[in-house]
Design an enzyme around this catalytic site. Structure first.
Site, PDB file in Angstrom:
ATOM      1  N   ARG A   1     -27.867 -58.716-131.331  1.00 52.16           N
ATOM      2  CA  ARG A   1     -28.905 -57.682-131.376  1.00 52.16           C
ATOM      3  C   ARG A   1     -30.284 -58.317-131.216  1.00 52.16           C
ATOM      4  NH1 ARG A   1     -28.379 -53.019-135.519  1.00 52.16           N
ATOM      5  NH2 ARG A   1     -28.540 -54.543-137.211  1.00 52.16           N
TER       6      ARG A   1
ATOM      7  N   LYS B   1     -18.835 -64.481-141.064  1.00 49.18           N
ATOM      8  CA  LYS B   1     -18.765 -63.646-139.859  1.00 49.18           C
ATOM      9  C   LYS B   1     -17.681 -64.150-138.904  1.00 49.18           C
ATOM     10  CE  LYS B   1     -21.972 -61.763-136.419  1.00 49.18           C
ATOM     11  NZ  LYS B   1     -23.357 -61.320-136.264  1.00 49.18           N
TER      12      LYS B   1
ATOM     13  N   ARG C   1     -28.186 -57.441-145.478  1.00 46.74           N
ATOM     14  CA  ARG C   1     -27.924 -58.808-145.953  1.00 46.74           C
ATOM     15  C   ARG C   1     -27.454 -58.778-147.401  1.00 46.74           C
ATOM     16  NH1 ARG C   1     -28.055 -59.560-141.497  1.00 46.74           N
ATOM     17  NH2 ARG C   1     -29.408 -60.772-140.157  1.00 46.74           N
TER      18      ARG C   1
HETATM   19  P1  ATP Z   1     -27.759 -57.882-137.844  1.00 49.02           P
HETATM   20  O1  ATP Z   1     -27.284 -57.637-139.224  1.00 49.02           O
HETATM   21  O2  ATP Z   1     -29.178 -57.516-137.627  1.00 49.02           O
HETATM   22  O3  ATP Z   1     -26.854 -57.353-136.803  1.00 49.02           O
HETATM   23  P2  ATP Z   1     -26.777 -60.532-137.352  1.00 49.02           P
HETATM   24  O4  ATP Z   1     -27.051 -61.738-138.144  1.00 49.02           O
HETATM   25  O5  ATP Z   1     -25.405 -59.988-137.358  1.00 49.02           O
HETATM   26  O6  ATP Z   1     -27.816 -59.442-137.737  1.00 49.02           O
HETATM   27  P3  ATP Z   1     -26.855 -60.377-134.537  1.00 49.02           P
HETATM   28  O7  ATP Z   1     -28.013 -60.241-133.644  1.00 49.02           O
HETATM   29  O8  ATP Z   1     -26.036 -59.176-134.793  1.00 49.02           O
HETATM   30  O9  ATP Z   1     -27.302 -60.908-135.947  1.00 49.02           O
HETATM   31  O10 ATP Z   1     -25.956 -61.569-134.011  1.00 49.02           O
HETATM   32  C1  ATP Z   1     -26.527 -62.756-133.577  1.00 49.02           C
HETATM   33  C2  ATP Z   1     -26.510 -63.777-134.700  1.00 49.02           C
HETATM   34  O11 ATP Z   1     -25.154 -64.128-134.971  1.00 49.02           O
HETATM   35  C3  ATP Z   1     -27.171 -65.082-134.323  1.00 49.02           C
HETATM   36  O12 ATP Z   1     -28.535 -65.063-134.647  1.00 49.02           O
HETATM   37  C4  ATP Z   1     -26.405 -66.124-135.141  1.00 49.02           C
HETATM   38  O13 ATP Z   1     -26.883 -66.162-136.466  1.00 49.02           O
HETATM   39  C5  ATP Z   1     -25.022 -65.515-135.216  1.00 49.02           C
HETATM   40  N1  ATP Z   1     -24.067 -66.046-134.203  1.00 49.02           N
HETATM   41  C6  ATP Z   1     -24.280 -66.381-132.927  1.00 49.02           C
HETATM   42  N2  ATP Z   1     -23.157 -66.755-132.313  1.00 49.02           N
HETATM   43  C7  ATP Z   1     -22.186 -66.652-133.230  1.00 49.02           C
HETATM   44  C8  ATP Z   1     -20.797 -66.892-133.212  1.00 49.02           C
HETATM   45  N3  ATP Z   1     -20.139 -67.291-132.127  1.00 49.02           N
HETATM   46  N4  ATP Z   1     -20.136 -66.666-134.364  1.00 49.02           N
HETATM   47  C9  ATP Z   1     -20.749 -66.238-135.482  1.00 49.02           C
HETATM   48  N5  ATP Z   1     -22.045 -65.984-135.559  1.00 49.02           N
HETATM   49  C10 ATP Z   1     -22.763 -66.194-134.445  1.00 49.02           C
HETATM   50  C1  BTN Z   2     -23.788 -59.268-133.028  1.00 47.82           C
HETATM   51  O1  BTN Z   2     -23.220 -59.881-133.930  1.00 47.82           O
HETATM   52  O2  BTN Z   2     -24.907 -58.834-133.087  1.00 47.82           O
HETATM   53  C2  BTN Z   2     -23.131 -58.914-131.771  1.00 47.82           C
HETATM   54  C3  BTN Z   2     -22.649 -60.061-130.957  1.00 47.82           C
HETATM   55  C4  BTN Z   2     -21.949 -59.514-129.739  1.00 47.82           C
HETATM   56  C5  BTN Z   2     -21.431 -60.581-128.829  1.00 47.82           C
HETATM   57  C6  BTN Z   2     -20.610 -59.994-127.724  1.00 47.82           C
HETATM   58  S1  BTN Z   2     -19.746 -61.225-126.798  1.00 47.82           S
HETATM   59  C7  BTN Z   2     -19.323 -60.049-125.589  1.00 47.82           C
HETATM   60  C8  BTN Z   2     -20.537 -59.168-125.396  1.00 47.82           C
HETATM   61  N1  BTN Z   2     -21.453 -59.746-124.438  1.00 47.82           N
HETATM   62  C9  BTN Z   2     -22.614 -60.097-125.003  1.00 47.82           C
HETATM   63  O3  BTN Z   2     -23.562 -60.637-124.397  1.00 47.82           O
HETATM   64  N2  BTN Z   2     -22.608 -59.793-126.307  1.00 47.82           N
HETATM   65  C10 BTN Z   2     -21.365 -59.175-126.700  1.00 47.82           C
END
Ligand code: ATP
Ligand code: BTN
Length: 320
Positions: free
Chosen positions: A117, A182, A317
């Site tokens: 996001r 996660k 969070r």
């Molecule tokens: P929100 O609660 O706002 O959705 P989020 O922490 O889930 O926040 P996202 O934007 O949803 O954030 O997901 C991207 C975040 O996830 C990155 O900033 C990093 O912290 C984490 N991330 C990135 N790649 C991975 C992965 N392969 N596995 C787990 N976490 C990852």
């Molecule tokens: C999150 O945790 O905010 C969402 C992560 C979503 C990742 C998937 S991987 C397949 C698809 N293509 C992207 O670029 N993002 C989503």
């Protein structure tokens, strides 16, 4: 794709985990050992661990089961596109919404610009995780999009349960958690105008056997291999189970709405009855999380009572 042909051919040879010499690979591809060495470097840049042992050749740190487009196509009811190397599977579908059938899936082995996001990065090394997106046309329009983004999380929990994986939880709105870490993230992106059908792209990245120590991720995360305690995961069978579950669930949601999903979502809510904070730009509200309501809003109990919050700018969070 042509530019990646040599690297993908080398990878499909190395995938079984055996040693292959530069000479053998070069002969198979009609190129020099030096050219092979350059391609190996390129493969490593995709996040694949390859060793070179003097006198033996190249070997993957762990065998890779590559995704098989035909295998998946034969087992799901919707169109399937596999593009091993892509910028983002979400972007690929968003760029084509006008010409796609609802339910079309795009899978990749590696994303150059995988995203979460608000422009955050989704770490997407080659072959060790799952990255896929589905296009869904929602005739009910944008208003139904929030519910939809929640029910896909339930669909993932169901699919994993059907494969014998228990204990998977959801974090509002739609991340997958296991023991407070996660496991997967879901990103729903919308194109369309109010009053028309909504064109949704739902993407998921699920960690399967990505190595813990190699990744710079700023929050606790896990992988399916860690959850089930074994590293060999049938990625194709898993992709099929997830796609089938999404299609089934999205159809049910379109016919019946959110009503039947609220209790199911709350039953696997990772943070239910726990202290959390909601981040909304500069604003932070702390309280006890009480699940979701029929609109898909998250419920937070504070001294003011229970209030609902909904919107793409909210991040939840833990506050323990
Ligand atoms: P929100 O609660 O706002 O959705 P989020 O922490 O889930 O926040 P996202 O934007 O949803 O954030 O997901 C991207 C975040 O996830 C990155 O900033 C990093 O912290 C984490 N991330 C990135 N790649 C991975 C992965 N392969 N596995 C787990 N976490 C990852
Ligand atoms: C999150 O945790 O905010 C969402 C992560 C979503 C990742 C998937 S991987 C397949 C698809 N293509 C992207 O670029 N993002 C989503």
């Amino acid at each position: 794709m042509k530019e990646h042909h040599a690297k993908l051919t080398i990878l499909s040879t190395l995938a079984d985990g055996d040693f292959y010499s530069g000479e053998t690979l070069g002969a198979a591809l009609g190129m020099s050992r030096a050219a092979i060495s350059k391609h190996i470097q390129g493969i490593q840049d995709w996040g694949v661990d390859i060793f070179r042992v003097q006198g033996k050749g190249y070997q993957l740190a762990q065998p890779i089961q590559l995704l098989d487009e035909n295998y998946i196509r034969q087992r799901v009811s919707t169109p399937v596109h596999l593009h091993p190397i892509i910028d983002s599977t979400n972007q690929y579908l968003l760029d084509r919404v006008g010409s796609l059938t609802s339910g079309t899936v795009c899978l990749a082995e590696y994303q150059e610009k995988g995203r979460g996001r608000r422009g955050r990065q989704w770490i997407s090394p080659f072959g060790t995780n799952l990255y896929f997106s589905m296009y869904w046309r929602l005739d009910a329009g944008m208003a139904a999009a929030m519910g939809l983004s929640l029910v896909v999380g339930v669909a993932v929990v169901d699919a994993l349960k059907s494969l014998g994986v228990d204990g998977i939880k959801l974090k509002w709105p739609n991340d997958l958690y296991y023991q407070d870490k996660k496991l997967a993230g879901i990103l729903v992106e919308v194109s369309g105008q109010a009053g028309e059908a909504a064109h949704l792209v739902i993407g998921m990245g699920m960690n399967l056997s990505m190595a813990q120590e190699e990744q710079q991720i700023d929050q606790p995360w896990t992988s399916l291999a860690q959850v089930i305690g074994k590293s060999q995961i049938d990625r194709n069978a898993l992709a099929v189970a997830l796609i089938q579950s999404w299609v089934r669930t999205l159809e049910t949601y379109e016919n019946e709405g959110m009503t039947n999903f609220v209790a199911r979502w709350n039953a696997v809510d990772n943070f239910i009855d726990r202290p959390v904070k909601l981040l909304m730009g500069e604003r932070v509200i702390a309280g006890i999380e009480r699940g979701i309501d029929a609109h898909g809003a998250v419920l937070l109990e504070t001294e003011q009572g229970i209030e609902s919050y909904v919107g793409g700018e909210i991040s939840l969070r833990s506050n323990e």
